[in-house]
Design an enzyme around this catalytic site. Structure first.
Site, mmCIF file in Angstrom:
data_model
loop_
_atom_site.group_PDB
_atom_site.id
_atom_site.type_symbol
_atom_site.label_atom_id
_atom_site.label_comp_id
_atom_site.label_asym_id
_atom_site.label_seq_id
_atom_site.Cartn_x
_atom_site.Cartn_y
_atom_site.Cartn_z
ATOM 1 N N LYS A 212 0.808 -1.222 0.000
ATOM 2 C CA LYS A 212 0.000 0.000 0.000
ATOM 3 C C LYS A 212 0.837 1.267 0.000
ATOM 4 C CE LYS A 212 -4.229 -1.705 0.119
ATOM 5 N NZ LYS A 212 -5.111 -1.499 -1.049
ATOM 6 N N GLU B 62 -9.795 5.996 3.007
ATOM 7 C CA GLU B 62 -10.674 4.950 3.503
ATOM 8 C C GLU B 62 -9.793 3.740 3.784
ATOM 9 O OE1 GLU B 62 -10.087 5.389 0.315
ATOM 10 O OE2 GLU B 62 -9.423 3.361 -0.147
ATOM 11 N N SER C 123 1.761 -9.706 -1.113
ATOM 12 C CA SER C 123 1.450 -8.278 -1.020
ATOM 13 C C SER C 123 1.594 -7.700 0.382
ATOM 14 C CB SER C 123 0.036 -8.024 -1.535
ATOM 15 O OG SER C 123 -0.883 -8.854 -0.859
#
Lengths: 271, 621
Positions: free
Chosen positions: B314, B336, B603
């Site tokens: 991220k 969010e 990830s």
């Protein structure tokens, strides 16, 4: 002549601004919606914006979100909303109805089925909040060819170029969003709105409505002096939420009547 | 060498309709532009015909339609007899006929091969040296659904010395995708265009031919993948900008700023500097040798995004967007978050760049992810609970949009995935594509070549696009996006819009959604909060439809098992999101030989999920 045009023409002659209440169809129950629509007309509504409930109303504040949630948990579907208009028309052939909502329910029903049904039950306009003119080509053509006015939003952030472009595509009336925010916010600045309205009038002869943030009779009266229509949603819906269902048909139209009276007295001085 | 898959010119794909039993069906086929018809001379087939029937069919046939006779382990005199009675242009052998046998009749022939697990296609193609084409029957009887077919396709090598004909399981509905994916010389259909065995249906034949011609569009759009989205953010019919009027101008300003700073060398230098020194890039590409060995097939490499600062991919995106926010003069960022990873990554860069930060999080997720909530607060962010709707990620997104529309002058909305209105999907892809770019270089160094398979989990799909994007043009690489099947697709409790949803409009873009028949968004379920979202990035929707990426789904239980496998065998604790990709890798790896290479995007790391895993296993910490 179509109902929206007829309605605004008459109001213009009488030098009055239109009062447009918004309610969410099916809130709090589907059976109450049509009687409420009639009661609102009796209380002075010129046009009704009937909300199609949606699970994810991104542009709405908490008041209208909760109305959607109540309507959905009462089982209201888009086809029920269209049925409500059909039943409403059995007694009222003159008050224009504008459906207001988000694209997904319409997209899942299918554009064609939607516009054909909306035309047959005599809806007059459709406002899809999350469908800007850039994405509207297909639905726009269908709406117009089925005698449904695509109603567009204009916002404080809309640039003059966009205003010009949107005005060329608009039908019925234009809805000016009075503030940067969601429905039911409370920072409406009348002077700022008046400036923007003057700017927009350079590009269109269509009636201009103002909404978002009109909470009481005095704001409604002020907005009525600078625009052609006053849209009131959250303030009305909040009263639906606060009132026991048995009393809604008395209490909610009474509030609308207050706005109507404030808008009409003193008489409007200029158009 | 036939290498149509790399050919920029898009050739016409030929069509053969097999098992014709009636002259009228042959005539319809010819009128529709079918290139060849097949007549079956195998007595055990329900579509077998007599010499007289064959003669009648051939007699009525207009020119330029090739007539193929089909045989299965037939005695040579029978084949010769048919040849003397019926005017056949070509033979097709479906049994265990040897190359010598096939060549004895003095006619061009096609050798059909059934896709047994140990079939070596290039070798067989070489063995039948005189065959004019190889026909592959991709039907696998024991495997349900599409998976078996997909595996078969993957086994088809790019370079085959013969023209390739694909048969088995073709229908009007799937032929476009088959052609787009495999680019065969020809397709061969029989049952897929029938109303009963041997009785062809004119409507179905028409639909099939339409499907074949539609594949041209698929092929052309595939060839321009790098130029998408268009200037309004469309990936085919997906993407776009579906927001209320108030946000149109702010999004336009964002698009202009993004496009401007992408060309700005100071901005890029600053971004690269932070990716290196703050995020810790490049992230390693790790050869999971023990796990590869245990699964007994392909070599598995893990792209270690879990080793980034804050523990997931991220931050690649939040660093980029926060830098952009600074350049645009914004003083406040909002985000969010579902699992809290994007919230943490946003709070982190907000601290790093001195920006005010508000993170919206569903009230349910706040309970599920208490540690990440506290992390965000430690980083100085305000975490606001979202009580509306389902109280999860989608509602947090609604609320962040509402905040943005209200504070649009000073606020930058950092969206965490490749969804939302244009330009977010393309912008986030750009910031995440560093994953794939690094991977390309690293695998070339480590293995000397590009991989055969890529696998990544897909919620909104940013880690997946990040890995896939730089490889989309490498047509030989098979790519899998893995969605969350939750308690199983059939139960309805899942988060797999690509596998089980339908196109609609939500959160600013048109894409596949979990929506009911009335257009309301359905609540999703996944063990992993990061995949628990009813939509998906519009580029994934487009990649699904054009067949470039295969989307599959993995259940909570399968993901959990993979979580344990990797933890115990490699000493790497994966996030439950990434565990979905690993679980699919577990299925694929054993089917491939040991010289094949699979890259899985790891990830994120699993520390945040320890409580979830413990609770599921009845352990209280």
């Amino acid at each position: 002549m179509n109902r929206l045009k007829l309605c605004f023409n008459q109001l213009r002659e009488q030098q009055r601004a239109a009062l447009i209440p918004y309610i969410t169809a099916g809130d709090p129950t589907p059976t109450l919606t049509v009687p409420l629509m009639h009661a609102l007309v009796s209380a002075g509504a010129d046009i009704i914006e009937l909300g199609i409930p949606f699970s994810d109303p991104m542009a709405d504040g908490p008041v209208i979100q909760k109305a959607s949630e109540r309507a959905l948990s009462a089982g209201t579907r888009l086809r029920d909303v269209l049925d409500m208009v059909k039943i409403f028309r059995e007694q009222d052939q003159t008050t224009p109805i504008v459906l207001m909502g988000y694209l997904n329910p319409i997209e899942i029903m299918g554009y064609k089925t939607f516009v054909e049904t909306a035309e047959s039950v005599e809806v007059d306009g459709v406002l899809t909040v999350d469908l800007p003119p850039e994405e509207m080509a297909e639905l726009g053509i269908l709406l117009r060819s089925h005698n449904l006015a695509p109603i567009f939003l204009l916002a404080p952030t809309t640039t003059p170029e966009r205003i010009k472009r949107i005005c060329t595509q608009a039908h019925g009336y234009l809805y000016y969003v009075s503030l940067k925010g969601v429905t039911g916010s409370s920072h409406l600045n009348v002077a700022e709105v008046a400036n923007k309205i003057t700017e927009i009038r350079r590009y269109t002869h269509l009636p201009l409505g103002v909404g978002f943030g009109i909470k009481d009779a005095s704001t409604a009266a002020q907005i009525a002096t600078i625009s052609d229509a006053v849209v009131v949603g959250s303030a009305l819906v909040q009263r639906i939420a606060d009132t026991p269902p048995a009393q809604i048909l008395a209490v909610v139209p009474a509030f609308l009547r207050e706005l109507r009276n404030a808008m009409d007295v003193p008489p409007r001085t200029m158009g | 060498m036939f290498n149509t898959r790399q050919n920029r010119f898009i050739p016409h794909t030929r069509v053969k309709i097999c098992g014709i039993t009636r002259p009228q069906d042959a005539l319809v086929a010819a009128q529709l532009g079918v290139d060849a018809i097949g007549l079956v001379f195998y007595e055990k087939s329900p579509r077998v015909i007599t010499v007289e029937q064959a003669q009648a069919i051939v007699r009525d046939l207009p020119p330029f339609v090739t007539v193929v006779g089909l045989f299965v382990n037939a005695k040579p005199p029978w084949v010769s007899h048919i040849l003397s009675q019926v005017s056949l242009d070509s033979l097709q052998f479906h049994g265990e006929e040897t190359p010598e046998y096939c060549a004895t009749f003095g006619k061009p022939y096609i050798k059909a091969l059934r896709m047994h697990p140990d079939l070596d296609i290039p070798l067989e193609a070489q063995r039948y040296t005189q065959a004019s084409a190889i026909l592959l029957d991709s039907y696998v009887p024991d495997v349900q659904g599409g998976t078996g077919v997909v595996f078969d396709w993957q086994r088809i090598p790019t370079h085959i010395s013969k023209p390739l004909i694909i048969a088995g399981g073709l229908t009007p509905d799937n032929v476009s995708q088959v052609i787009a994916t495999l680019r065969p010389y020809a397709v061969d259909v029989s049952g897929g265009v029938e109303s009963a065995k041997g009785i062809k249906d004119a409507t179905k034949m028409t639909a099939f031919m339409k499907g074949v011609s539609m594949s041209i569009t698929y092929l052309m759009t595939k060839d321009i993948s790098h130029s998408l989205p268009d200037e309004h953010g469309h990936f085919g019919t997906y993407g776009g900008c579906f927001v209320a009027e108030t946000l149109m101008q702010p999004l336009e300003e964002l698009r202009q700023a993004y496009e401007h700073y992408l060309q700005d060398s100071t901005f890029l230098a600053e971004l690269n500097n932070d990716l290196h020194h703050f995020v810790g890039r490049p992230s390693p590409l790790y050869h999971a040798t023990r796990w590869s060995e245990q699964l007994g097939g392909a070599q598995i490499y893990l792209k270690r995004e879990d080793l980034n600062h804050t523990g997931a991919h991220k931050i690649n995106n939040t660093v980029g967007q926060a830098l952009l926010a600074k350049r645009m003069g914004k003083t406040r960022v909002i985000a969010e978050t579902g699992a809290g990873q994007h919230g943490v990554a946003t709070a982190t860069v907000a601290a790093r760049f001195g920006l005010k930060c508000v993170v919206y999080m569903g009230a349910k997720d706040i309970k599920r992810q208490a540690i990440n909530v506290y992390r965000m607060r430690l980083l100085g962010a305000e975490v606001r609970a979202v009580e509306s709707g389902s109280q999860t990620l989608k509602d947090a997104l609604n609320e962040a949009m509402r905040d943005w529309v209200t504070h649009v002058d000073d606020t930058f909305y950092i969206i965490g995935t490749v969804a939302g209105p244009h330009p977010y999907p393309v912008m986030v892809r750009h910031f995440q594509a560093v994953i794939g770019r690094e991977t390309r270089q690293q695998i070339k160094v480590l293995a000397g070549r590009l991989p055969d398979v890529l696998i990544a989990c897909v919620g909104g799909g940013s880690n997946a696009i990040g890995l896939f994007y730089p490889f989309l043009e490498d047509r030989n690489i098979v790519i899998y996006g893995v969605e969350a099947a939750g308690e199983g697709i059939a139960t309805g409790h899942h988060a797999a819009p690509l596998c089980a949803g339908k196109p609609g409009v939500l959160h600013g873009n048109r894409t596949y959604l979990m929506t009911d028949d009335n257009g309301q968004i359905i609540e999703t379920h996944s063990i992993s909060a990061g995949l628990d979202y009813p939509g998906v990035g519009p580029e994934h929707a487009w990649l699904k439809d054009n067949g470039r990426v295969q989307y599959v789904a993995i259940t909570d239980q399968e993901a959990l098992a993979a979580f344990h496998d990797l933890t115990k065998l490699e000493g790497i604790m994966p996030a439950l999101e990434s565990s979905h990709a690993l679980a699919y890798c577990k299925k694929v790896a054993p089917t491939l030989s040991q010289d094949k290479i699979i890259i899985v995007n790891l990830s994120g790391r699993g520390d945040k999920d320890i409580h979830t895993v413990a609770t599921l296993e009845g352990i209280s910490l």
